[in-house]
Design a protein around this motif. Structure first.
Motif, PDB file in Angstrom:
ATOM      1  N   GLN A  93      53.347  33.907  28.695  1.00 49.26           N
ATOM      2  CA  GLN A  93      52.628  34.709  29.786  1.00 49.26           C
ATOM      3  C   GLN A  93      52.424  36.050  29.338  1.00 49.26           C
ATOM      4  O   GLN A  93      51.501  36.864  29.602  1.00 49.26           O
ATOM      5  CB  GLN A  93      53.092  34.377  30.980  1.00 49.26           C
ATOM      6  CG  GLN A  93      52.149  35.006  32.204  1.00 49.26           C
ATOM      7  CD  GLN A  93      52.710  34.889  33.855  1.00 49.26           C
ATOM      8  OE1 GLN A  93      53.621  35.653  34.190  1.00 49.26           O
ATOM      9  NE2 GLN A  93      51.997  33.739  34.221  1.00 49.26           N
ATOM     10  N   GLU A 105      51.209  40.692  35.703  1.00 48.63           N
ATOM     11  CA  GLU A 105      50.847  40.500  37.137  1.00 48.63           C
ATOM     12  C   GLU A 105      49.448  39.956  37.142  1.00 48.63           C
ATOM     13  O   GLU A 105      49.076  39.047  38.101  1.00 48.63           O
ATOM     14  CB  GLU A 105      51.360  41.346  38.150  1.00 48.63           C
ATOM     15  CG  GLU A 105      52.877  41.481  38.054  1.00 48.63           C
ATOM     16  CD  GLU A 105      53.534  42.392  37.039  1.00 48.63           C
ATOM     17  OE1 GLU A 105      52.809  43.099  36.413  1.00 48.63           O
ATOM     18  OE2 GLU A 105      54.722  42.369  36.744  1.00 48.63           O
ATOM     19  N   GLU A 106      48.668  40.854  36.693  1.00 51.92           N
ATOM     20  CA  GLU A 106      47.079  40.531  36.678  1.00 51.92           C
ATOM     21  C   GLU A 106      46.814  39.539  36.028  1.00 51.92           C
ATOM     22  O   GLU A 106      45.811  38.637  36.344  1.00 51.92           O
ATOM     23  CB  GLU A 106      46.296  41.832  36.083  1.00 51.92           C
ATOM     24  CG  GLU A 106      46.408  43.169  36.734  1.00 51.92           C
ATOM     25  CD  GLU A 106      45.796  44.399  36.033  1.00 51.92           C
ATOM     26  OE1 GLU A 106      45.207  45.091  36.415  1.00 51.92           O
ATOM     27  OE2 GLU A 106      46.514  44.553  34.801  1.00 51.92           O
ATOM     28  N   TYR A 107      47.534  38.953  34.767  1.00 46.84           N
ATOM     29  CA  TYR A 107      46.989  37.864  34.109  1.00 46.84           C
ATOM     30  C   TYR A 107      47.340  36.703  34.867  1.00 46.84           C
ATOM     31  O   TYR A 107      46.614  35.717  34.966  1.00 46.84           O
ATOM     32  CB  TYR A 107      47.833  37.910  32.644  1.00 46.84           C
ATOM     33  CG  TYR A 107      47.725  36.783  31.817  1.00 46.84           C
ATOM     34  CD1 TYR A 107      46.476  36.466  31.167  1.00 46.84           C
ATOM     35  CD2 TYR A 107      48.325  35.495  31.957  1.00 46.84           C
ATOM     36  CE1 TYR A 107      46.283  35.374  30.523  1.00 46.84           C
ATOM     37  CE2 TYR A 107      48.129  34.461  31.450  1.00 46.84           C
ATOM     38  CZ  TYR A 107      47.117  34.224  30.428  1.00 46.84           C
ATOM     39  OH  TYR A 107      46.817  33.353  29.784  1.00 46.84           O
ATOM     40  N   ALA A 108      48.627  36.636  35.598  1.00 40.94           N
ATOM     41  CA  ALA A 108      49.124  35.479  36.330  1.00 40.94           C
ATOM     42  C   ALA A 108      48.037  35.346  37.542  1.00 40.94           C
ATOM     43  O   ALA A 108      47.431  34.269  37.592  1.00 40.94           O
ATOM     44  CB  ALA A 108      50.549  35.833  36.854  1.00 40.94           C
ATOM     45  N   GLN A 109      47.615  36.469  38.153  1.00 43.50           N
ATOM     46  CA  GLN A 109      46.605  36.363  39.302  1.00 43.50           C
ATOM     47  C   GLN A 109      45.457  35.786  38.866  1.00 43.50           C
ATOM     48  O   GLN A 109      44.844  34.984  39.322  1.00 43.50           O
ATOM     49  CB  GLN A 109      46.395  37.575  39.954  1.00 43.50           C
ATOM     50  CG  GLN A 109      45.716  37.457  41.204  1.00 43.50           C
ATOM     51  CD  GLN A 109      46.186  36.523  42.118  1.00 43.50           C
ATOM     52  OE1 GLN A 109      47.502  36.574  42.475  1.00 43.50           O
ATOM     53  NE2 GLN A 109      45.493  35.331  42.678  1.00 43.50           N
ATOM     54  N   MET A 110      45.066  36.090  37.629  1.00 40.77           N
ATOM     55  CA  MET A 110      43.652  35.674  37.048  1.00 40.77           C
ATOM     56  C   MET A 110      43.859  34.082  36.692  1.00 40.77           C
ATOM     57  O   MET A 110      43.011  33.533  37.173  1.00 40.77           O
ATOM     58  CB  MET A 110      43.289  36.494  35.606  1.00 40.77           C
ATOM     59  CG  MET A 110      42.317  36.064  34.870  1.00 40.77           C
ATOM     60  SD  MET A 110      41.576  36.989  33.334  1.00 40.77           S
ATOM     61  CE  MET A 110      43.064  36.691  32.470  1.00 40.77           C
ATOM     62  N   LEU A 112      45.930  32.067  38.318  1.00 39.48           N
ATOM     63  CA  LEU A 112      46.013  31.385  39.481  1.00 39.48           C
ATOM     64  C   LEU A 112      44.459  31.237  40.215  1.00 39.48           C
ATOM     65  O   LEU A 112      44.312  30.443  41.186  1.00 39.48           O
ATOM     66  CB  LEU A 112      46.868  31.981  40.434  1.00 39.48           C
ATOM     67  CG  LEU A 112      48.403  32.007  40.064  1.00 39.48           C
ATOM     68  CD1 LEU A 112      49.259  32.516  40.933  1.00 39.48           C
ATOM     69  CD2 LEU A 112      48.868  30.383  40.218  1.00 39.48           C
ATOM     70  N   SER A 113      43.760  32.257  40.096  1.00 40.67           N
ATOM     71  CA  SER A 113      42.506  32.333  40.506  1.00 40.67           C
ATOM     72  C   SER A 113      41.431  31.511  39.908  1.00 40.67           C
ATOM     73  O   SER A 113      40.162  31.747  40.164  1.00 40.67           O
ATOM     74  CB  SER A 113      42.006  33.808  40.633  1.00 40.67           C
ATOM     75  OG  SER A 113      43.046  34.419  41.626  1.00 40.67           O
TER      76      SER A 113
END
Length: 128
Positions: A93, A105-110, A112-113
């Protein structure tokens, strides 16, 4: 490079037979890092360890710079280059975020979205 229909997808390098041939030694180097003694040798003197492999200077520099996208462009396979990341103590990740130009954090949220939007990331031929 031959004219292949998937070569016009923005920001995408597909690992095909041509890429496999181009990155053979780079990927073999990466796989060598599965052995503890090779990881130790690489960490002790990265340049000297890389010089054991008949890679191009550009491939070696991409490894030294930890330029993940460049390694992929030069024939690296993400599953092989991730061995370098693991040697550095980085997660998949973390390198995916670096490759995407965003924080972890932005990558994880992307992801998850639902992932990256397809808008602007389709084949150029579909934009006609």
């Amino acid at each position: 490079m031959t004219d292949k229909p998937y070569h016009d997808i923005p920001g995408t390098v597909l690992f095909d037979a041509e890429q496999s041939r181009k990155g053979f030694h780079l990927n073999q180097f990466c796989m060598s890092l599965m052995k503890a003694e090779n990881r130790e040798a690489f960490k002790a003197d990265e340049r000297a360890y890389l010089d054991r492999w008949p890679m191009s200077e550009e491939q070696k520099q991409a490894v030294l710079d930890r330029d993940w996208n460049r390694m992929i462009a030069l024939g690296g396979n993400i599953y092989f280059t991730s061995k370098i990341a693991a040697t550095d103590g980085l997660s998949f990740q973390q390198i995916a975020a670096k490759m995407s130009g965003v924080s972890q954090e932005e990558y994880a949220q992307m992801m998850l979205s639902g992932g990256r939007s397809v808008e602007g990331n389709r084949s150029k031929s579909e934009k006609r």
